[in-house]
Motif scaffolding. Sequence first.
Motif, mmCIF file in Angstrom:
data_model
loop_
_atom_site.group_PDB
_atom_site.id
_atom_site.type_symbol
_atom_site.label_atom_id
_atom_site.label_comp_id
_atom_site.label_asym_id
_atom_site.label_seq_id
_atom_site.Cartn_x
_atom_site.Cartn_y
_atom_site.Cartn_z
ATOM 1 N N LEU A 1 0.970 -1.292 0.107
ATOM 2 C CA LEU A 1 0.054 -0.011 -0.231
ATOM 3 C C LEU A 1 0.837 1.374 0.013
ATOM 4 O O LEU A 1 1.151 1.814 0.790
ATOM 5 N N ASP A 2 1.514 1.664 -1.283
ATOM 6 C CA ASP A 2 2.400 2.490 -1.192
ATOM 7 C C ASP A 2 1.850 4.089 -1.448
ATOM 8 O O ASP A 2 2.678 5.081 -1.210
ATOM 9 N N VAL A 3 0.549 4.242 -1.705
ATOM 10 C CA VAL A 3 0.117 5.477 -1.965
ATOM 11 C C VAL A 3 -0.776 5.792 -0.646
ATOM 12 O O VAL A 3 -1.676 5.046 -0.212
ATOM 13 N N LEU A 4 -0.527 6.917 -0.260
ATOM 14 C CA LEU A 4 -1.210 7.662 0.965
ATOM 15 C C LEU A 4 -1.864 8.912 0.491
ATOM 16 O O LEU A 4 -1.275 9.707 -0.079
ATOM 17 N N ALA A 5 -3.322 9.121 0.773
ATOM 18 C CA ALA A 5 -3.754 10.123 0.332
ATOM 19 C C ALA A 5 -4.510 10.770 1.606
ATOM 20 O O ALA A 5 -5.051 10.088 2.508
ATOM 21 N N PHE A 6 -5.041 12.084 1.367
ATOM 22 C CA PHE A 6 -5.870 12.663 2.441
ATOM 23 C C PHE A 6 -6.955 13.223 1.756
ATOM 24 O O PHE A 6 -6.773 13.972 0.602
ATOM 25 N N CYS A 7 -8.383 12.862 2.137
ATOM 26 C CA CYS A 7 -9.612 13.269 1.228
ATOM 27 C C CYS A 7 -10.617 14.051 2.069
ATOM 28 O O CYS A 7 -10.934 13.463 3.190
ATOM 29 N N THR A 8 -10.666 15.317 1.902
ATOM 30 C CA THR A 8 -11.725 16.164 2.775
ATOM 31 C C THR A 8 -12.838 16.108 1.913
ATOM 32 O O THR A 8 -12.976 16.434 0.673
ATOM 33 N N LEU A 9 -14.069 15.714 2.433
ATOM 34 C CA LEU A 9 -15.567 15.841 1.944
ATOM 35 C C LEU A 9 -16.417 16.378 2.621
ATOM 36 O O LEU A 9 -16.402 16.911 3.782
ATOM 37 N N ILE B 1 -10.051 2.865 3.648
ATOM 38 C CA ILE B 1 -10.010 4.305 4.517
ATOM 39 C C ILE B 1 -9.484 3.824 5.964
ATOM 40 O O ILE B 1 -10.108 3.254 6.718
ATOM 41 N N LEU B 2 -8.352 4.442 6.488
ATOM 42 C CA LEU B 2 -7.821 3.973 7.669
ATOM 43 C C LEU B 2 -8.574 4.864 8.746
ATOM 44 O O LEU B 2 -8.576 4.407 9.960
ATOM 45 N N ALA B 3 -8.960 6.122 8.470
ATOM 46 C CA ALA B 3 -9.384 6.769 9.611
ATOM 47 C C ALA B 3 -10.250 7.951 8.850
ATOM 48 O O ALA B 3 -10.083 8.441 7.862
ATOM 49 N N ILE B 4 -11.222 8.271 9.712
ATOM 50 C CA ILE B 4 -12.313 9.134 9.321
ATOM 51 C C ILE B 4 -12.323 10.387 10.550
ATOM 52 O O ILE B 4 -12.531 9.922 11.830
ATOM 53 N N HIS B 5 -12.092 11.490 10.453
ATOM 54 C CA HIS B 5 -12.425 12.842 11.274
ATOM 55 C C HIS B 5 -13.204 13.684 10.945
ATOM 56 O O HIS B 5 -13.480 13.932 9.755
ATOM 57 N N ARG C 1 -8.251 9.377 5.825
ATOM 58 C CA ARG C 1 -6.842 9.132 5.557
ATOM 59 C C ARG C 1 -7.126 7.709 4.636
ATOM 60 O O ARG C 1 -7.685 6.696 5.379
ATOM 61 N N VAL C 2 -6.543 7.838 3.683
ATOM 62 C CA VAL C 2 -6.646 6.558 2.618
ATOM 63 C C VAL C 2 -5.511 5.885 2.187
ATOM 64 O O VAL C 2 -4.482 6.818 1.947
ATOM 65 N N VAL C 3 -5.453 4.617 1.911
ATOM 66 C CA VAL C 3 -4.078 4.055 1.438
ATOM 67 C C VAL C 3 -4.562 3.167 0.193
ATOM 68 O O VAL C 3 -5.826 2.723 0.041
ATOM 69 N N ALA C 4 -3.689 3.102 -0.695
ATOM 70 C CA ALA C 4 -4.048 2.371 -2.100
ATOM 71 C C ALA C 4 -2.507 1.783 -2.423
ATOM 72 O O ALA C 4 -1.553 2.217 -1.980
ATOM 73 N N ARG C 5 -2.943 0.723 -3.391
ATOM 74 C CA ARG C 5 -1.562 -0.017 -3.981
ATOM 75 C C ARG C 5 -0.895 0.895 -5.070
ATOM 76 O O ARG C 5 0.241 0.931 -5.154
ATOM 77 N N SER C 6 -1.632 1.770 -5.858
ATOM 78 C CA SER C 6 -1.194 2.597 -6.936
ATOM 79 C C SER C 6 -2.169 3.729 -6.834
ATOM 80 O O SER C 6 -3.334 3.740 -6.304
ATOM 81 N N ASN C 7 -1.804 4.613 -8.068
ATOM 82 C CA ASN C 7 -2.625 5.731 -8.192
ATOM 83 C C ASN C 7 -4.099 5.263 -8.985
ATOM 84 O O ASN C 7 -5.080 5.949 -8.599
ATOM 85 N N ASP C 8 -3.710 4.330 -9.611
ATOM 86 C CA ASP C 8 -5.011 3.729 -10.453
ATOM 87 C C ASP C 8 -5.826 3.022 -9.335
ATOM 88 O O ASP C 8 -7.198 3.172 -9.303
ATOM 89 N N HIS C 9 -5.329 2.445 -8.170
ATOM 90 C CA HIS C 9 -6.099 2.048 -7.010
ATOM 91 C C HIS C 9 -6.754 2.986 -6.346
ATOM 92 O O HIS C 9 -7.852 2.724 -5.828
#
Length: 154
Positions: A65-73, A93-97, A108-116
Motif C-alpha cells: 500500500l504505497d500510496v497515501l492520500a488525504f480526502c476532505t469531504l 479508508i484508515l481513519a475518518i475525522h 486518511r486513505v491508502v492504496a496500492r497505486s494511483n490507479d487503485h
Amino acid sequence: MSQPLDQLDVHIIAELRRHPRTSMADLARSLGVARGTVYARLDRLENTGTISGYGPDIAPSGVGLDVLAFCTLEIAQGSHDKTAASLAAIAQILAIHTVTGTGDLHCRVVARSNDHLHEVLQLIAAIPTVLRSQTQLALSTVLDRSIADVLIGA
C-alpha cells in the motif's frame, strides 16, 4: 472512565512500546515492581480503554500500500452518521475525522497505486451523501507518532 496515568503506567507503556513481546516477569523485573502490580496495572489500563490493543504495527509499504492520500469531504447536511458508515465500509479508508473549516470529514486513505486510489475515490464519490471531495497525495511521511510515543516523550 479514564484515570490520569502515573509514572509507573507511563513506564509500563514505554517498556511495552520498546519491547512488545516481553514477558510479564521480564517487564516487572525491568521496572523493579512485582508481577502482580504489572498485571493489575495492565488490567486497569485495558479495562479503561487506555490500552486498546496489542496488534503489530504494519508498515503500509510492507504490504504493497504505497500510496497515501488525504480526502476532505463535504457532505449533505444531517448525513454525518450515514456517510461515516458508508465510508467505514471501504477498507482502504484508515481513519475518518469530523473537522471544522472547509469540509466536513477528513479521511486518511491508502492504496496500492494511483490507479487503485482512483478506484477508491470513485467508491467515495458514489456515496449519495458526499457532495464534494478534495484529495491530496502524501509524497512522504516525515513523522508518524503514536499516542504511546506522545506519552513517553519519544
